[in-house]
Write a protein that holds these residues in place. Structure first.
Motif, short mmCIF file in Angstrom:
data_model
loop_
_atom_site.label_atom_id
_atom_site.label_comp_id
_atom_site.label_asym_id
_atom_site.label_seq_id
_atom_site.Cartn_x
_atom_site.Cartn_y
_atom_site.Cartn_z
N VAL A 165 29.49 44.16 51.27
CA VAL A 165 30.68 43.45 51.75
C VAL A 165 31.05 42.36 50.74
CG1 VAL A 165 31.76 42.36 53.74
CG2 VAL A 165 29.81 43.86 54.09
N PRO A 166 31.62 42.74 49.59
CA PRO A 166 32.07 41.74 48.63
C PRO A 166 33.30 41.01 49.13
CG PRO A 166 32.73 43.93 47.91
CD PRO A 166 31.85 44.12 49.12
N VAL A 167 33.60 39.88 48.49
CA VAL A 167 34.65 38.99 48.98
C VAL A 167 35.74 38.78 47.93
CG1 VAL A 167 35.14 36.67 49.86
CG2 VAL A 167 32.98 37.80 50.45
N ILE A 168 36.99 38.90 48.34
CA ILE A 168 38.14 38.55 47.49
C ILE A 168 38.51 37.11 47.81
CG2 ILE A 168 40.55 39.03 46.94
CD1 ILE A 168 40.04 41.94 47.61
N LYS A 169 38.20 36.22 46.89
CA LYS A 169 38.44 34.79 47.12
C LYS A 169 39.93 34.45 47.01
CE LYS A 169 33.98 34.15 47.36
NZ LYS A 169 33.20 33.56 46.28
N ASN A 170 40.38 33.52 47.86
CA ASN A 170 41.77 33.05 47.85
C ASN A 170 42.76 34.20 47.85
OD1 ASN A 170 40.25 30.73 45.86
ND2 ASN A 170 41.37 30.02 47.66
N ALA A 171 42.57 35.11 48.80
CA ALA A 171 43.44 36.29 48.89
C ALA A 171 44.87 35.90 49.22
CB ALA A 171 42.90 37.23 49.97
N GLU A 172 45.07 34.73 49.82
CA GLU A 172 46.43 34.29 50.16
C GLU A 172 47.28 34.00 48.93
OE1 GLU A 172 44.15 30.46 49.70
OE2 GLU A 172 43.77 32.47 50.47
N GLU A 173 46.65 33.83 47.79
CA GLU A 173 47.38 33.53 46.56
C GLU A 173 47.76 34.79 45.77
OE1 GLU A 173 44.84 30.98 44.35
OE2 GLU A 173 44.91 29.33 45.81
N LYS A 174 47.37 35.97 46.26
CA LYS A 174 47.55 37.20 45.51
C LYS A 174 48.67 38.06 46.08
CE LYS A 174 42.82 37.60 43.75
NZ LYS A 174 42.49 36.20 43.92
N SER A 175 49.39 38.73 45.18
CA SER A 175 50.40 39.71 45.57
C SER A 175 49.71 41.03 45.90
CB SER A 175 51.39 39.93 44.43
OG SER A 175 50.70 40.46 43.29
N VAL A 176 50.48 42.03 46.31
CA VAL A 176 49.91 43.36 46.56
C VAL A 176 49.26 43.88 45.28
CG1 VAL A 176 50.46 45.76 47.11
CG2 VAL A 176 51.53 43.90 48.41
N ARG A 177 49.92 43.66 44.15
CA ARG A 177 49.37 44.09 42.87
C ARG A 177 48.05 43.37 42.57
NH1 ARG A 177 52.00 46.47 38.56
NH2 ARG A 177 54.00 46.04 39.58
N GLY A 178 48.00 42.08 42.82
CA GLY A 178 46.79 41.30 42.57
C GLY A 178 45.65 41.72 43.49
N LEU A 179 45.97 42.02 44.75
CA LEU A 179 44.95 42.49 45.68
C LEU A 179 44.41 43.85 45.27
CD1 LEU A 179 46.66 41.40 49.03
CD2 LEU A 179 44.57 40.44 48.06
N ALA A 180 45.29 44.72 44.77
CA ALA A 180 44.85 46.03 44.30
C ALA A 180 43.90 45.90 43.11
CB ALA A 180 46.07 46.88 43.91
N ARG A 181 44.22 45.00 42.18
CA ARG A 181 43.34 44.77 41.03
C ARG A 181 41.98 44.25 41.48
NH1 ARG A 181 47.75 41.21 37.77
NH2 ARG A 181 49.01 42.90 36.84
N ALA A 182 41.99 43.26 42.39
CA ALA A 182 40.74 42.67 42.85
C ALA A 182 39.88 43.69 43.57
CB ALA A 182 41.05 41.49 43.78
N MET A 183 40.50 44.52 44.41
CA MET A 183 39.75 45.53 45.13
C MET A 183 39.18 46.57 44.19
SD MET A 183 38.77 46.10 48.17
CE MET A 183 37.36 47.18 48.25
N ASN A 184 39.93 46.96 43.18
CA ASN A 184 39.45 47.94 42.21
C ASN A 184 38.25 47.40 41.44
OD1 ASN A 184 40.05 50.55 40.60
ND2 ASN A 184 39.96 48.99 39.02
N ARG A 185 38.28 46.12 41.09
CA ARG A 185 37.17 45.52 40.35
C ARG A 185 35.91 45.47 41.20
NH1 ARG A 185 34.64 40.81 40.34
NH2 ARG A 185 36.10 39.86 41.80
N LEU A 186 36.05 45.06 42.46
CA LEU A 186 34.88 44.96 43.32
C LEU A 186 34.28 46.34 43.62
CD1 LEU A 186 35.96 42.24 45.90
CD2 LEU A 186 34.30 42.02 44.05
N THR A 187 35.14 47.34 43.83
CA THR A 187 34.65 48.69 44.08
C THR A 187 33.87 49.21 42.88
OG1 THR A 187 36.52 49.14 45.56
CG2 THR A 187 35.32 51.04 44.69
N ALA A 188 34.40 48.98 41.68
CA ALA A 188 33.70 49.41 40.46
C ALA A 188 32.37 48.68 40.32
CB ALA A 188 34.59 49.15 39.24
#
Length: 427
Positions: free
Chosen positions: A302-325
């Motif tokens: 269960v990794p965490v995307i910090k300060n998700a409120e500051e991210k766009s859909v594109r930014g959230l997609a990037r963050a999720m892709n990095r954590l999954t990898a």
């Protein structure tokens, strides 16, 4: 005087870790921050760094031992103390039985034979053998120098073997009670060699997951609710944008970042949900640190995307892709697992259409996004149309949240999703 090295806490709510591999041995010199062991928990696999520079004196836990946070795993002679590592002692079986056992490590630089290593036991091995009435002298060791490891003992237990002493007790009990009880039907007595089942030893990760799930259900009074959303416009928008997104970003545009965005906006609108139980108070977070459940073949992280409120859909997609990898390549760090305020679970990726997730305590709630499916839906003026529908399922801690706020929170997510289209979305 030796310095004690303890098991660190490798994630929020983590209470123990399993040493999967030692990276040092007695007598080795270690620099500060050098890795000393690989440790596995229910949330992360990580290397434990040394907090000091010095020489390893003794290893206080075996590989595959599960150790509580704060317990001693190793001792070191610090560089500042200016002495070499002393011999690490282990206790032969006859002495261990008198003293209750001591953790064993090999003597630095000493050649050992099979017999001497076979009769050296860690406390975990001794305890497990005693619990199951096993005679360690009858067990073959697969460890270095013939040493008996916890896996060896678990293998014997799984095979249904017992020591001669235990067998004698069982025979005597059977004789004493043969006239008191009727024999059970043969079909109710299933042995491991019957071919009807196999016994799988519980791994450290599975045990930790089990313990955390039981604790979460015990601590938090779970309530559950579900809402459905019409995401037809969102499906069309993603289909239109996914090729361009992949060309620019090099990653696939899935539905998950859109659901993440809808959840984040709802948490901003209803901060009561972005909270945790604190006993005599409720802690309400100002930032949204979104915990994302990511599963591998055998483990759950269960990794965490910090300060998700500051991210766009594109930014959230990037963050999720990095954590999954990072999960897939075993690169998650301790800080990647900490600080979550709300958990999102993508059960829809497995084809699920309805679920009841267990809360990631001490957080107040967890939301599962189910599969998007085509269904006939009654529209305006009683017309029926085929629409893309999705169920959103939320478990909530009833100490923190009630139905009113939870319903408003879920409805906010529904309205956001149903209004995602060309006019409202910007990647």
């Amino acid at each position: 005087m030796a310095t004690e090295i303890t098991m660190p806490q490798l994630g929020e709510s983590v209470t123990e870790g399993t040493i999967t591999r030692w990276l040092v041995k007695p007598g080795d010199y270690v620099n500060k921050y050098d890795p000393i062991a690989e440790v596995m928990t229910d949330k992360v696999n990580a290397e434990v760094p040394s907090s000091y520079a010095g020489t390893v004196e003794a290893l206080k836990a075996e590989e595959d031992d599960t150790v509580a946070v704060g317990d001693i795993i190793m001792t070191m002679i610090l560089e500042s103390e200016g002495s070499e590592a002393e011999e690490a002692q282990t206790v032969p079986l006859d002495q261990a039985e008198k003293t209750g056992g001591q953790t064993g490590g090999e003597t630095a630089g000493e050649p050992t034979d099979t017999h001497s290593e076979k009769t050296r036991y860690s406390p975990a091995v001794l305890k497990l053998a005693q619990e199951h009435s096993l005679n360690l002298a009858d067990i073959s060791g697969s460890g270095r120098g013939g040493r008996i490891t916890r896996k060896d003992v678990q293998s014997v237990i799984a095979g249904g073997h017992k020591s001669s002493g235990a067998e004698t007790k069982q025979k005597n009990a059977a004789v004493n009670n043969e006239h008191a009880f009727a024999a059970e039907p043969a079909e109710t007595s299933v042995s491991s060699d019957s071919g009807r089942y196999e016994e799988i030893p519980v791994s450290g990760v599975r045990k930790a997951i089990a313990d955390n799930m039981v604790q979460a259900k015990h601590d938090a009074p779970h309530a559950w609710m579900m809402i459905e959303a019409d995401v037809t416009d969102l499906v069309r928008y993603r289909e239109k944008m996914k090729a361009d997104f992949f060309e620019k970003e090099g990653i696939k545009l899935t539905f998950l970042p859109f659901f993440m965005k809808a959840v984040v906006e709802a948490l901003k609108a209803y901060p009561e949900v972005n909270a945790r139980w604190g006993g005599d108070r409720i802690y309400r977070y100002k930032d949204v640190h979104l915990s994302m459940a990511v599963a591998t073949e055998n483990e759950l992280f269960v990794p965490v995307i910090k300060n998700a409120e500051e991210k766009s859909v594109r930014g959230l997609a990037r963050a999720m892709n990095r954590l999954t990898a990072d999960v897939q390549h075993n690169r998650l760090k301790q800080e990647d697992m900490q600080g979550g305020t709300f958990t999102l679970n993508n059960t829809g990726s497995f084809g699920s259409v309805q679920s009841q997730p267990i809360i990631n305590t001490p957080q107040a709630a967890i939301l599962s996004v189910e599969s998007i499916v085509k269904r006939p839906v009654v529209m305006d003026e009683d017309a029926i149309a085929v629409r893309h529908m999705v169920n959103l399922c939320m478990s909530l801690d009833h100490r923190v949240l009630d139905g009113l706020i939870s319903g408003k929170f879920m409805n906010h997510i529904k309205q956001t999703l149903e209004n995602m289209n060309d006019d409202t979305l910007s990647l």
